[in-house]
Design an enzyme around this catalytic site. Structure first.
Site, PDB file in Angstrom:
ATOM      1  CB  SER A  29      89.169 -93.360  52.877  1.00  0.00           C
ATOM      2  OG  SER A  29      89.467 -92.319  51.536  1.00  0.00           O
ATOM      3  CG  ASP A  55      97.261 -91.677  45.554  1.00  0.00           C
ATOM      4  OD1 ASP A  55      97.211 -91.576  44.205  1.00  0.00           O
ATOM      5  OD2 ASP A  55      96.397 -91.644  46.031  1.00  0.00           O
TER       6      ASP A  55
END
Lengths: 208, 208
Positions: free
Chosen positions: B92, B74
């Site tokens: 997160s 990612d």
């Protein structure tokens, strides 16, 4: 004279220059000597007073003015009597307080190192790491374990750097020594709170 | 063409321009259309492939070189094809990656906002707070709830400021918009990952 710093986890005594800690749920002794204490935990204060009813609360004799609402007495004692300084108490949380011309300007509360270390693996197991004390902060990290430790240290160091650019810093608390090494304009005083408690008691005795 | 970004908690699909998320333990559909995916979770990749065996892994066609060991796909996709930029993916965890002259320089991983918010009360109940989005970062705090939020934001913002002083920043991720407001030289791209996945697929189709 016995000094006691009551925190959120322990009674921390200084007895004849020797440190002695008791957890808050442990039995504490009855002392022959006079006890002076500070406390951020009311229930624990009552426990101390039950065994040692003549113990004196330094909060009642300290002369420390601030506009900060609800400043912990430990932070007030740490700052007390300094003119221009940044005080960093690096424990489970890291409190940072700024004194300017003898007036407390306010402060902020960073997460403590242990809190950072335990928070990363809660996000993802891949972010578990062991803290090493020789991370190079001048180089952008090239692997995950460095990427975390670099970020953690920068998260702590940079906010302190920002408020201390023209001031000296006194570090205290369990992680104070480790952190102080990242600051040229700093000293580490393990017993800052006890030293200042003594100063406050002495000053008060003079006035009385 | 359907795009899928598999993270640590969800399958995040883009289907005809519409977002659709499934938790990793939820049932996922069988699609008629071709699926292109990236994944940081091998078990979840297998689950996608079970229902959609012709799904294509973008990791196999991306052309992205870095010296960083174990960079999440990612992060590679987010950085891919930029020359000089800082990419901040605020989820997160908050990953920060630095591109210079088209080369990935490394990066670091800050705790995410939610992680900070949940960590403070674990230190002491007194440090529980609700995150407000209008904290004044130019003034030293004068009460505990500001002292925490100031520290949290400084812990995130200053490390990013330090590495982006001469670069533009692209923010993405759930907290990207909130954070981007503290940086003049920044834009927020909600769909950065999907946009770049498309770019990579298009470039690959040209070459083929």
């Amino acid at each position: 004279m016995i000094l006691c710093d009551i925190g959120n986890t322990t009674f921390h005594f200084l007895i004849n220059g020797k440190h002695k800690k008791y957890f808050l749920d442990e039995k504490i002794p009855v002392f022959d000597d006079e006890v002076y204490y500070i406390s951020v935990n009311e229930k624990a204060s009552k426990k101390l007073l039950k065994n040692n009813p003549t113990s004196k609360n330094i909060e009642e004799i300290i002369n420390f003015k601030t506009s900060y609402k609800g400043l912990g007495i430990d932070r007030a004692v740490a700052c007390c009597s300094y003119e221009d300084i940044v005080i960093v108490d690096a424990g489970s949380a890291i409190t940072v307080d700024i004194m300017e011309k003898g007036i407390h300007q306010g402060g902020f509360i960073l997460l403590g190192i242990r809190s950072f270390i335990s928070s990363y693996p809660k996000i993802s197991k891949k972010l578990k790491f062991s803290f090493e004390k020789d991370i190079n902060l001048d180089k952008i990290p090239l692997q995950t374990k460095d990427a975390i430790q670099y970020a953690m240290l920068k998260s702590i160091i940079l906010p302190i750097k920002e408020v201390s650019f023209n001031k000296n810093i006194i570090f205290t608390g369990g992680d104070g020594l480790v952190l102080s090494k990242y600051f040229e304009n700093s000293v580490y005083k393990k017993d800052l709170i006890f030293e200042n408690m003594k100063r406050i008691i002495d000053a008060n005795n003079c006035i009385a």
